[in-house]
Design a protein around this motif. Structure first.
Motif, short mmCIF file in Angstrom:
data_model
loop_
_atom_site.label_atom_id
_atom_site.label_comp_id
_atom_site.label_asym_id
_atom_site.label_seq_id
_atom_site.Cartn_x
_atom_site.Cartn_y
_atom_site.Cartn_z
N PHE A 1 41.79 51.18 36.23
CA PHE A 1 43.20 50.71 35.39
C PHE A 1 44.41 51.31 36.28
O PHE A 1 44.49 52.46 36.45
N GLN B 1 48.34 41.46 34.76
CA GLN B 1 47.47 42.40 34.80
C GLN B 1 46.22 42.17 35.41
O GLN B 1 45.73 41.01 35.30
N ASP C 1 48.57 47.68 34.40
CA ASP C 1 47.57 47.13 33.32
C ASP C 1 48.03 47.58 32.21
O ASP C 1 48.04 47.04 31.06
#
Ligand SMILES: *[C@@H]1O[C@H](CO)[C@@H](O)[C@H](O)[C@H]1NC(C)=O
Ligand SMILES: *[C@@H]1O[C@H](CO)[C@@H](O)[C@H](O)[C@H]1NC(C)=O
Ligand SMILES: *[C@@H]1O[C@H](CO)[C@@H](O)[C@H](O)[C@H]1NC(C)=O
Ligand SMILES: *[C@@H]1O[C@H](CO)[C@@H](O)[C@H](O)[C@H]1NC(C)=O
Length: 468
Positions: A85, A109, A189
């Protein structure tokens, strides 16, 4: 953090509980009381808990819009097997926040977390939280609606894979199934809060109590041998970087750091989970920018926030006072706290004026400067290409710290990126290291060439700037 601007306001809320109303950030007195003086002993070698030690480096990517640096994100992994992430490392907030795979609004994202794919995932403690980010100032995303996220507190392993790896098992974090438009439009994200205190709190609204948890950063520090308590940020130059559990001594002059280190307001910082320092003056050249010449010494505080791409003044009047001195041609651009004026005026100030802040208290105060060129945030609204936004943004409500009621500022990356900053949550200190030559200082920002004649302020920039 406030997402560009939105994110900036929530940073302010840690200090003020004012502009960003969040059930999380508004701490009841009993919660505050629990935080007093709570800096548990940390494991690890004392020798490594000295400023200047080495740690684990995480490369950062900058998100720029129209030539303005907005956010810095780096990679962590979560779950088993690990999934990557991109998170914004934000000293202005305490929580790790990630999008869940069933989030239908998380449009920008790239990585969403799927709990069923991780063998170490646990849905506990399972508290539902609604986070709000304030709305001081316009944003890159043209919306006036409040920004927020709906999330649940869950548990999994949170790691950094860059060698040597750092692992934090049983880490509580927020998994969100709803990002509002502003949050959803930013490319990272999630958000990795780097608040100074080891302990965080989830409010349990059902029972009017709070649950304690260890913040992700401190979980790393306590579970991985050889890491000191501090981290180091290098936000300038071409290769920005965060160092966990130490600092990168290749990037700054270590011998000078001690004299450029300030003590934080420990009471505020531990209670409000923020890196809060005294703010003693705001300077312009050899004089003072705030016009109280009889007593240029302020008794304000400032949240030092890597998640804000702006300087947030404590109130409208302060912003007005600052801009009155800088140029009568700069005025409010909207009712959300954005200020600006003709681009040539804003740019002239950006390239010729030296604006500085004296942070810290008493004998440990240090003068830090606004990075050259950073005063100009670029074209505010594509439909008015000649109008540029300036770096001081005012909050919708006056921001004060809760203990003594002192006016509270947010000093964001327009200041922090001019230094190698060292953040020590055990000693409750922040150091402003002088960058080694060749690391970007005096090169990239010296001439303000990014701001030349409206070029480079890209199309599609939208209005305003968001700060985390
Ligand atoms: C997403 O999944 C969680 C369970 O993991 C559920 O509680 C939540 O309601 C779901 N959200 C949406 C928007 O479907
Ligand atoms: C977010 O949570 C609040 C409070 O539980 C709820 O009223 C709201 O509908 C939720 N929003 C979305 C988009 O799920
Ligand atoms: C929680 O506290 C609020 C305000 O103090 C009160 O109005 C509410 O009834 C309380 N809720 C519970 C479940 O005790
Ligand atoms: C200037 O500072 C002094 C001392 O802090 C204060 O009493 C006075 O009200 C200030 N004046 C203005 C115009 O802000």
């Amino acid at each position: 953090m406030k997402r560009l601007l939105c994110l900036a306001a929530s940073a302010a809320s840690h200090v003020t509980a004012g502009s960003a109303s969040s059930s999380i950030h508004r701490r009841e007195p009993y919660e505050v009381f629990k935080f007093l003086g709570r800096i548990p002993g940390l494991g690890g070698n004392e020798a490594q808990q000295q400023i200047g030690s080495s740690g684990v480096n995480i490369p950062l990517e900058v998100w720029r819009k129209g030539g303005t640096d907005l956010q810095w994100a780096g990679e962590i992994t979560v779950g088993t097997p690990p999934r990557s992430f991109k998170v914004i490392f934000d000293t202005g907030s305490p929580y790790l926040l990630l999008p869940q795979n069933n989030c239908t609004t998380c449009s920008a994202q790239k990585s969403l977390f799927n709990p069923s794919l991780s063998s170490t995932f646990s849905p506990t403690p399972g508290l539902s939280l609604q986070l709000f980010f304030g709305t001081a100032g316009g944003g890159t995303v043209p919306t006036n609606i409040f920004q927020g996220a709906n999330c649940t507190a869950v548990t999994d392993t949170v790691s950094v894979s860059s060698p040597p790896p750092i692992t934090g098992t049983s880490q509580q974090f927020l998994l969100c199934d709803y990002y509002s438009s502003g949050l959803a439009a930013q490319p990272a994200d999630g958000i990795f809060g780097l608040a100074p205190t080891p302990t965080g709190l989830w409010p349990d609204l059902a029972t009017n109590t709070t649950l304690e948890f260890e913040t992700a950063y401190w979980n790393w520090i306590t579970k991985n041998d050889g890491l000191g308590p501090e981290f180091g940020f290098y936000l300038g130059g071409d290769r920005p970087q965060l160092t966990i559990g130490g600092t990168d001594t290749n990037l700054y002059y270590t011998s000078k750091l001690r004299s450029r280190t300030i003590s934080l307001d420990v009471q505020l910082s531990t209670m409000r989970s923020g890196w809060v320092a005294g703010l003693r003056s705001v300077g312009l050249g050899n004089g003072f920018l705030l016009s109280n010449t009889s007593s240029p010494v302020l008794d304000d505080v400032a949240l030092l926030d890597t998640g804000s791409a702006i300087i947030l003044t404590p109130d409208f009047a302060t912003a007005a006072e600052v801009y009155n001195i800088l140029s009568p041609q700069i005025g409010p651009l909207d009712d959300l706290g954005s200020w600006g004026g003709p681009c040539e005026v804003v740019d002239n100030i950006a390239t010729t004026q030296e604006i500085s802040f004296t942070v810290g208290t008493g004998e440990r105060a240090v003068e830090v400067g606004l990075v050259k060129g950073a005063f100009n945030l670029g074209v505010f609204d594509e439909r008015r290409p000649g109008i540029c936004q300036a770096v001081f943004v005012s909050p919708v409500e006056t921001a004060r710290e809760p203990i003594k009621g002192r006016l509270a500022w947010v000093l964001g990356t327009p200041v922090l990126k001019g230094y190698y900053t060292v953040w020590d949550g055990k000693a409750m200190e922040v150091g402003f290291g002088e960058l080694r030559s060749g690391t970007g200082k005096g090169r990239k920002y010296a001439k303000g060439k990014r701001h030349g004649k409206g070029k480079g302020w890209g199309k599609g920039r939208g209005r305003g700037v968001w700060g985390l």
